[in-house]
Design a protein around this motif. Sequence first.
Motif, PDB file in Angstrom:
ATOM      1  N   GLU A   1      -6.059  -2.277  -2.509  1.00  0.00           N
ATOM      2  CA  GLU A   1      -4.601  -2.357  -2.422  1.00  0.00           C
ATOM      3  C   GLU A   1      -4.139  -2.894  -1.070  1.00  0.00           C
ATOM      4  O   GLU A   1      -3.166  -3.646  -0.982  1.00  0.00           O
ATOM      5  CB  GLU A   1      -4.003  -0.970  -2.677  1.00  0.00           C
ATOM      6  CG  GLU A   1      -2.500  -0.957  -2.861  1.00  0.00           C
ATOM      7  CD  GLU A   1      -1.999   0.400  -3.297  1.00  0.00           C
ATOM      8  OE1 GLU A   1      -1.259   0.470  -4.295  1.00  0.00           O
ATOM      9  OE2 GLU A   1      -2.356   1.417  -2.639  1.00  0.00           O
ATOM     10  N   HIS A   2      -4.843  -2.532   0.007  1.00  0.00           N
ATOM     11  CA  HIS A   2      -4.386  -2.967   1.333  1.00  0.00           C
ATOM     12  C   HIS A   2      -5.307  -4.017   1.961  1.00  0.00           C
ATOM     13  O   HIS A   2      -5.249  -4.255   3.168  1.00  0.00           O
ATOM     14  CB  HIS A   2      -4.221  -1.758   2.270  1.00  0.00           C
ATOM     15  CG  HIS A   2      -5.486  -1.112   2.740  1.00  0.00           C
ATOM     16  ND1 HIS A   2      -5.694   0.250   2.643  1.00  0.00           N
ATOM     17  CD2 HIS A   2      -6.599  -1.599   3.343  1.00  0.00           C
ATOM     18  CE1 HIS A   2      -6.867   0.544   3.165  1.00  0.00           C
ATOM     19  NE2 HIS A   2      -7.429  -0.563   3.599  1.00  0.00           N
ATOM     20  N   LYS A   3      -6.111  -4.701   1.150  1.00  0.00           N
ATOM     21  CA  LYS A   3      -7.160  -5.548   1.728  1.00  0.00           C
ATOM     22  C   LYS A   3      -6.625  -6.735   2.516  1.00  0.00           C
ATOM     23  O   LYS A   3      -7.361  -7.312   3.327  1.00  0.00           O
ATOM     24  CB  LYS A   3      -8.111  -6.030   0.633  1.00  0.00           C
ATOM     25  CG  LYS A   3      -7.537  -7.032  -0.362  1.00  0.00           C
ATOM     26  CD  LYS A   3      -8.623  -7.431  -1.352  1.00  0.00           C
ATOM     27  CE  LYS A   3      -8.125  -8.430  -2.390  1.00  0.00           C
ATOM     28  NZ  LYS A   3      -9.205  -8.848  -3.297  1.00  0.00           N
TER      29      LYS A   3
ATOM     30  N   ALA B   1       4.097  -2.748   4.962  1.00  0.00           N
ATOM     31  CA  ALA B   1       2.709  -2.761   4.525  1.00  0.00           C
ATOM     32  C   ALA B   1       1.790  -2.161   5.582  1.00  0.00           C
ATOM     33  O   ALA B   1       0.830  -1.448   5.266  1.00  0.00           O
ATOM     34  CB  ALA B   1       2.275  -4.192   4.198  1.00  0.00           C
TER      35      ALA B   1
ATOM     36  N   GLU C   1     -12.693  -5.210   7.380  1.00  0.00           N
ATOM     37  CA  GLU C   1     -11.851  -5.000   6.204  1.00  0.00           C
ATOM     38  C   GLU C   1     -12.288  -5.921   5.060  1.00  0.00           C
ATOM     39  O   GLU C   1     -12.188  -5.550   3.885  1.00  0.00           O
ATOM     40  CB  GLU C   1     -10.384  -5.259   6.550  1.00  0.00           C
ATOM     41  CG  GLU C   1      -9.685  -4.078   7.211  1.00  0.00           C
ATOM     42  CD  GLU C   1      -9.434  -2.943   6.233  1.00  0.00           C
ATOM     43  OE1 GLU C   1      -8.649  -3.126   5.288  1.00  0.00           O
ATOM     44  OE2 GLU C   1     -10.043  -1.858   6.407  1.00  0.00           O
TER      45      GLU C   1
ATOM     46  N   GLN D   1      -2.847   5.121   4.447  1.00  0.00           N
ATOM     47  CA  GLN D   1      -4.042   5.199   3.611  1.00  0.00           C
ATOM     48  C   GLN D   1      -5.296   5.421   4.446  1.00  0.00           C
ATOM     49  O   GLN D   1      -6.154   6.250   4.099  1.00  0.00           O
ATOM     50  CB  GLN D   1      -4.181   3.919   2.786  1.00  0.00           C
ATOM     51  CG  GLN D   1      -3.174   3.809   1.654  1.00  0.00           C
ATOM     52  CD  GLN D   1      -3.417   2.606   0.759  1.00  0.00           C
ATOM     53  OE1 GLN D   1      -4.113   1.667   1.128  1.00  0.00           O
ATOM     54  NE2 GLN D   1      -2.830   2.633  -0.427  1.00  0.00           N
TER      55      GLN D   1
ATOM     56  N   ARG E   1       0.659   5.499   0.601  1.00  0.00           N
ATOM     57  CA  ARG E   1      -0.121   6.645   1.104  1.00  0.00           C
ATOM     58  C   ARG E   1      -0.198   7.697   0.009  1.00  0.00           C
ATOM     59  O   ARG E   1       0.823   8.148  -0.512  1.00  0.00           O
ATOM     60  CB  ARG E   1       0.544   7.226   2.344  1.00  0.00           C
ATOM     61  CG  ARG E   1      -0.147   8.473   2.903  1.00  0.00           C
ATOM     62  CD  ARG E   1       0.716   9.104   3.982  1.00  0.00           C
ATOM     63  NE  ARG E   1       0.113  10.283   4.553  1.00  0.00           N
ATOM     64  CZ  ARG E   1       0.199  11.509   4.035  1.00  0.00           C
ATOM     65  NH1 ARG E   1       0.839  11.701   2.895  1.00  0.00           N
ATOM     66  NH2 ARG E   1      -0.374  12.532   4.648  1.00  0.00           N
TER      67      ARG E   1
ATOM     68  N   VAL F   1      -3.686  -6.625   4.430  1.00  0.00           N
ATOM     69  CA  VAL F   1      -2.682  -6.248   5.427  1.00  0.00           C
ATOM     70  C   VAL F   1      -3.114  -6.655   6.830  1.00  0.00           C
ATOM     71  O   VAL F   1      -2.369  -7.334   7.561  1.00  0.00           O
ATOM     72  CB  VAL F   1      -2.382  -4.734   5.358  1.00  0.00           C
ATOM     73  CG1 VAL F   1      -1.448  -4.333   6.508  1.00  0.00           C
ATOM     74  CG2 VAL F   1      -1.739  -4.384   4.022  1.00  0.00           C
TER      75      VAL F   1
ATOM     76  N   GLU G   1      -7.917   1.934  -2.975  1.00  0.00           N
ATOM     77  CA  GLU G   1      -6.969   1.775  -1.881  1.00  0.00           C
ATOM     78  C   GLU G   1      -7.401   0.681  -0.911  1.00  0.00           C
ATOM     79  O   GLU G   1      -6.545  -0.019  -0.332  1.00  0.00           O
ATOM     80  CB  GLU G   1      -6.765   3.112  -1.170  1.00  0.00           C
ATOM     81  CG  GLU G   1      -6.058   4.121  -2.051  1.00  0.00           C
ATOM     82  CD  GLU G   1      -5.456   5.283  -1.290  1.00  0.00           C
ATOM     83  OE1 GLU G   1      -4.604   5.973  -1.864  1.00  0.00           O
ATOM     84  OE2 GLU G   1      -5.833   5.520  -0.118  1.00  0.00           O
TER      85      GLU G   1
ATOM     86  N   GLY H   1       1.980   1.548   5.324  1.00  0.00           N
ATOM     87  CA  GLY H   1       1.170   2.018   4.206  1.00  0.00           C
ATOM     88  C   GLY H   1      -0.319   1.932   4.495  1.00  0.00           C
ATOM     89  O   GLY H   1      -1.082   2.838   4.139  1.00  0.00           O
ATOM     90  N   PHE H   2      -0.737   0.875   5.131  1.00  0.00           N
ATOM     91  CA  PHE H   2      -2.141   0.698   5.543  1.00  0.00           C
ATOM     92  C   PHE H   2      -2.576   1.853   6.440  1.00  0.00           C
ATOM     93  O   PHE H   2      -3.629   2.473   6.222  1.00  0.00           O
ATOM     94  CB  PHE H   2      -2.265  -0.640   6.264  1.00  0.00           C
ATOM     95  CG  PHE H   2      -3.578  -0.880   6.964  1.00  0.00           C
ATOM     96  CD1 PHE H   2      -4.642  -1.432   6.281  1.00  0.00           C
ATOM     97  CD2 PHE H   2      -3.740  -0.580   8.312  1.00  0.00           C
ATOM     98  CE1 PHE H   2      -5.859  -1.674   6.932  1.00  0.00           C
ATOM     99  CE2 PHE H   2      -4.932  -0.811   8.964  1.00  0.00           C
ATOM    100  CZ  PHE H   2      -6.005  -1.359   8.269  1.00  0.00           C
TER     101      PHE H   2
ATOM    102  N   PRO I   1       0.826  -1.211   0.000  1.00  0.00           N
ATOM    103  CA  PRO I   1       0.000   0.000   0.000  1.00  0.00           C
ATOM    104  C   PRO I   1       0.859   1.258   0.000  1.00  0.00           C
ATOM    105  O   PRO I   1       1.925   1.301   0.614  1.00  0.00           O
ATOM    106  CB  PRO I   1      -0.798  -0.108   1.307  1.00  0.00           C
ATOM    107  CG  PRO I   1      -0.644  -1.518   1.752  1.00  0.00           C
ATOM    108  CD  PRO I   1       0.664  -2.001   1.230  1.00  0.00           C
TER     109      PRO I   1
END
Length: 289
Positions: free
Chosen positions: A161-163, A64, A124, A71, A5, A165, A158, A67-68, A3
């Motif tokens: 993208e982070h589903k 990750a 999530e 986001q 930001r 993490v 997004e 980044g999670f 992910p």
Amino acid sequence: MMPVRRDVHPHLPPERICDWHERGHHVTHYINALSIFFPAGERFFMDSVRNYRDQLTDPALRQAVAGFIGQEAMHTREHILYNRLLDQAGLPAARLERMVARLLDLLRRILPRSWQLAHTIALEHYTAMMAGGLLADARHLGDAEAGYRQVWTWHALEETEHKAVAYDVWNAVMKPGPYRYLVRAGTMLTTTVTFWMLVFAFHVRLVMADRTCPHKLLGFGSALQYLWGSPGVLRRMVPEWLDYFRPGFHPWDADNRAQLARIGPLLAEIEATAVRAGASPRAPSIRGA
């Protein structure tokens, strides 16, 4: 999948907050009701994952997680602004937001951290399912007003993208075995009941408070058709929801990463929309978190 930001600022015309969807007020307010959950919900997600960050030994997973969190922080900011538009239109968004915040604060106080993380991975998965459907079927947003279509598409990309993490953190910190599975599966069941009861209640509250909404009661048929008929937003989620209960489930079993190629063009479209609207565009910036 790492992910990233992104500092994104969609332009949302305030005068369209109650009817930005092509299917009218009732479908608009169903999606608006989802926005009410995000400020407090995203903070809960960030805290639940952050609780375990120091226990992670995999450098890639730690990156990750960063980044999670980055986001989710951006989503929180933009949905605070979004919900403020609902308040300015005379709708009880702030009051409903406080209800969500109180519920999640209660969970923080009474649940062990592992169960908080279990709620996070369940929710999530919901955001991933809704995002996947939105990205795969243009009818979910249709010919919506540009800014609102953009904010929901950006959020969906997004979330995709982070589903995995939070789920990967769960697998890293929870000992494999029946207990891990039972907590994960049981939490999804309780989360499903609570979440959709609140969504329904918030949807009704928004519709009934909207003085510009015609056919307040009869109009719920359009939302029912949207959710269970065509395009069948909720109906199409059922197989993926059931998949969550497989012992070997992983979020990337539904591999829709090809959709992420849309991010770059969408950022350019968001900036162009702001310029056309005469807003002072804050160019979207991208930073690896």
